[in-house]
Design an enzyme around this catalytic site. Sequence first.
Site, PDB file in Angstrom:
ATOM      1  N   SER A 190      42.031  34.956   1.462  1.00 14.08           N
ATOM      2  CA  SER A 190      43.344  34.968   1.152  1.00 14.08           C
ATOM      3  C   SER A 190      44.234  36.159   1.028  1.00 14.08           C
ATOM      4  CB  SER A 190      44.118  34.095   1.002  1.00 14.08           C
ATOM      5  OG  SER A 190      45.770  34.261   0.459  1.00 14.08           O
ATOM      6  N   TYR A 230      44.382  27.679  -5.909  1.00 11.21           N
ATOM      7  CA  TYR A 230      43.845  27.850  -3.685  1.00 11.21           C
ATOM      8  C   TYR A 230      43.131  29.172  -4.314  1.00 11.21           C
ATOM      9  CZ  TYR A 230      44.171  29.597   1.177  1.00 11.21           C
ATOM     10  OH  TYR A 230      44.209  30.048   1.507  1.00 11.21           O
ATOM     11  N   LYS A 278      39.703  31.601  -3.988  1.00 10.09           N
ATOM     12  CA  LYS A 278      39.693  32.807  -2.624  1.00 10.09           C
ATOM     13  C   LYS A 278      38.852  34.010  -3.440  1.00 10.09           C
ATOM     14  CE  LYS A 278      40.853  29.949   1.267  1.00 10.09           C
ATOM     15  NZ  LYS A 278      39.278  30.708   2.229  1.00 10.09           N
TER      16      LYS A 278
HETATM   17  P1  NDP Z   1      43.868  24.635   9.060  1.00  5.64           P
HETATM   18  O1  NDP Z   1      44.185  23.489   8.211  1.00  5.64           O
HETATM   19  O2  NDP Z   1      44.974  24.785  10.088  1.00  5.64           O
HETATM   20  O3  NDP Z   1      42.633  24.389  10.028  1.00  5.64           O
HETATM   21  C1  NDP Z   1      41.463  24.188   8.939  1.00  5.64           C
HETATM   22  C2  NDP Z   1      40.113  23.883   9.561  1.00  5.64           C
HETATM   23  O4  NDP Z   1      39.380  24.163   8.464  1.00  5.64           O
HETATM   24  C3  NDP Z   1      39.873  22.852  10.673  1.00  5.64           C
HETATM   25  O5  NDP Z   1      39.150  23.651  11.575  1.00  5.64           O
HETATM   26  C4  NDP Z   1      39.046  21.533   9.699  1.00  5.64           C
HETATM   27  O6  NDP Z   1      38.512  21.209  10.217  1.00  5.64           O
HETATM   28  C5  NDP Z   1      38.050  22.570   9.261  1.00  5.64           C
HETATM   29  N1  NDP Z   1      38.241  22.474   7.579  1.00  5.64           N
HETATM   30  C6  NDP Z   1      38.680  21.756   6.793  1.00  5.64           C
HETATM   31  N2  NDP Z   1      38.609  21.754   5.703  1.00  5.64           N
HETATM   32  C7  NDP Z   1      36.586  21.521   6.393  1.00  5.64           C
HETATM   33  C8  NDP Z   1      35.971  20.779   5.391  1.00  5.64           C
HETATM   34  N3  NDP Z   1      35.550  20.356   4.217  1.00  5.64           N
HETATM   35  N4  NDP Z   1      34.246  20.776   6.284  1.00  5.64           N
HETATM   36  C9  NDP Z   1      34.073  21.367   7.283  1.00  5.64           C
HETATM   37  N5  NDP Z   1      35.613  22.305   8.190  1.00  5.64           N
HETATM   38  C10 NDP Z   1      37.076  21.650   7.382  1.00  5.64           C
HETATM   39  O7  NDP Z   1      43.568  26.552   8.262  1.00  5.64           O
HETATM   40  P2  NDP Z   1      44.029  27.506   8.754  1.00  5.64           P
HETATM   41  O8  NDP Z   1      43.424  28.127  10.768  1.00  5.64           O
HETATM   42  O9  NDP Z   1      45.592  28.174   8.345  1.00  5.64           O
HETATM   43  O10 NDP Z   1      42.910  28.394   7.773  1.00  5.64           O
HETATM   44  C11 NDP Z   1      41.249  29.236   8.133  1.00  5.64           C
HETATM   45  C12 NDP Z   1      41.265  29.783   6.701  1.00  5.64           C
HETATM   46  O11 NDP Z   1      41.975  30.425   7.001  1.00  5.64           O
HETATM   47  C13 NDP Z   1      41.530  28.704   5.383  1.00  5.64           C
HETATM   48  O12 NDP Z   1      40.337  30.026   4.492  1.00  5.64           O
HETATM   49  C14 NDP Z   1      42.491  29.193   4.746  1.00  5.64           C
HETATM   50  O13 NDP Z   1      42.455  29.300   3.076  1.00  5.64           O
HETATM   51  C15 NDP Z   1      42.659  30.587   5.143  1.00  5.64           C
HETATM   52  N6  NDP Z   1      43.907  31.459   5.295  1.00  5.64           N
HETATM   53  C16 NDP Z   1      45.243  30.839   5.684  1.00  5.64           C
HETATM   54  C17 NDP Z   1      46.403  31.369   5.751  1.00  5.64           C
HETATM   55  C18 NDP Z   1      47.641  30.885   6.601  1.00  5.64           C
HETATM   56  O14 NDP Z   1      48.654  30.632   6.394  1.00  5.64           O
HETATM   57  N7  NDP Z   1      47.463  29.679   7.328  1.00  5.64           N
HETATM   58  C19 NDP Z   1      46.622  32.131   4.745  1.00  5.64           C
HETATM   59  C20 NDP Z   1      45.403  33.238   4.180  1.00  5.64           C
HETATM   60  C21 NDP Z   1      44.585  32.256   4.000  1.00  5.64           C
HETATM   61  P3  NDP Z   1      39.247  19.468  11.006  1.00  5.64           P
HETATM   62  O15 NDP Z   1      39.892  20.184  12.165  1.00  5.64           O
HETATM   63  O16 NDP Z   1      37.451  18.764  11.375  1.00  5.64           O
HETATM   64  O17 NDP Z   1      39.525  18.834   9.499  1.00  5.64           O
END
Ligand code: NDP
Length: 242
Positions: free
Chosen positions: A137, A151, A155
């Site tokens: 991130s 968080y 990261k």
């Molecule tokens: P979302 O919350 O939209 O999606 C999260 C995804 O991760 C889902 O597929 C979810 O699965 C899965 N997930 C969450 N917890 C678990 C777990 N314990 N075990 C397995 N799978 C899990 O998040 P984003 O797409 O926004 O984020 C994706 C990555 O990008 C993350 O690492 C986040 O920190 C990072 N990020 C996001 C930013 C943003 O602005 N959106 C900015 C910077 C970094 P399920 O659907 O089954 O819950």
Amino acid sequence: MTNLKGKAALVTGGSRGIGAAIAMALAEAGADLALTFQGSKDRADAVVTRIESKGGRAVAIRADSADAAAVTASVDEAASALGRLDILVVNAGIVTEGNSLEEIDRILAVNTRAPYLAALAAEKHMTDGGRIITIGSCLGEAVRFPGITLYSMSKAAITGMTRGLARDLGPRGITVNVVQPGPIDTDMNPASGPSADGQRALTALGRYGRAEEVAAMVAFLAGPGGAYVTGAQIAVDGGTNA
Ligand code: NDP
């Protein structure tokens, strides 16, 4: 466009948001896909169906990233289902509201420990040309507003891990890089959320990014164009940390 024909990829957290976009981009480039999810079986199955409808091959695996044994098992299951493993994208991540011991343990387990465990399991299956891409991130690099320490901490550790693994695995021709997104419009960080205007204002481009814009960078790194990029932090943050 990157050509990933003949490659097999695992994307953790591939059911929604950035992970789903990455799974689609890698599959559209020709890779066979495994994706993990925690709770959203329907969403994961929908991604698999979308990939299959475009002629690709995909499998969804339920694995809670907070569960160490499940993380390792999911990597082995992906390699076994696809017959090989060339690309690991560790994307699954969470944010938490508070600072209870339970929340601290959970965020470190999902955002920090799981990527390391997945990488350790994946490199055993990879051959020369393997790719490990972690989703960090922009907040792992610079913290531009208060209230996000836990968080950011989870990261920031990904950067050290990425650099160390690049050294460990470089002699085998495996590259390891961290992509650091800025504000991306997903369930985690909706562009209409309460803190969205503040995050938008921190970007140089004045807008949220789309999950596909992160996925495009990941697909590039996964392909031949990324062959000489390793140990790098790559911002896809609209200039948030410029
Ligand atoms: P979302 O919350 O939209 O999606 C999260 C995804 O991760 C889902 O597929 C979810 O699965 C899965 N997930 C969450 N917890 C678990 C777990 N314990 N075990 C397995 N799978 C899990 O998040 P984003 O797409 O926004 O984020 C994706 C990555 O990008 C993350 O690492 C986040 O920190 C990072 N990020 C996001 C930013 C943003 O602005 N959106 C900015 C910077 C970094 P399920 O659907 O089954 O819950």
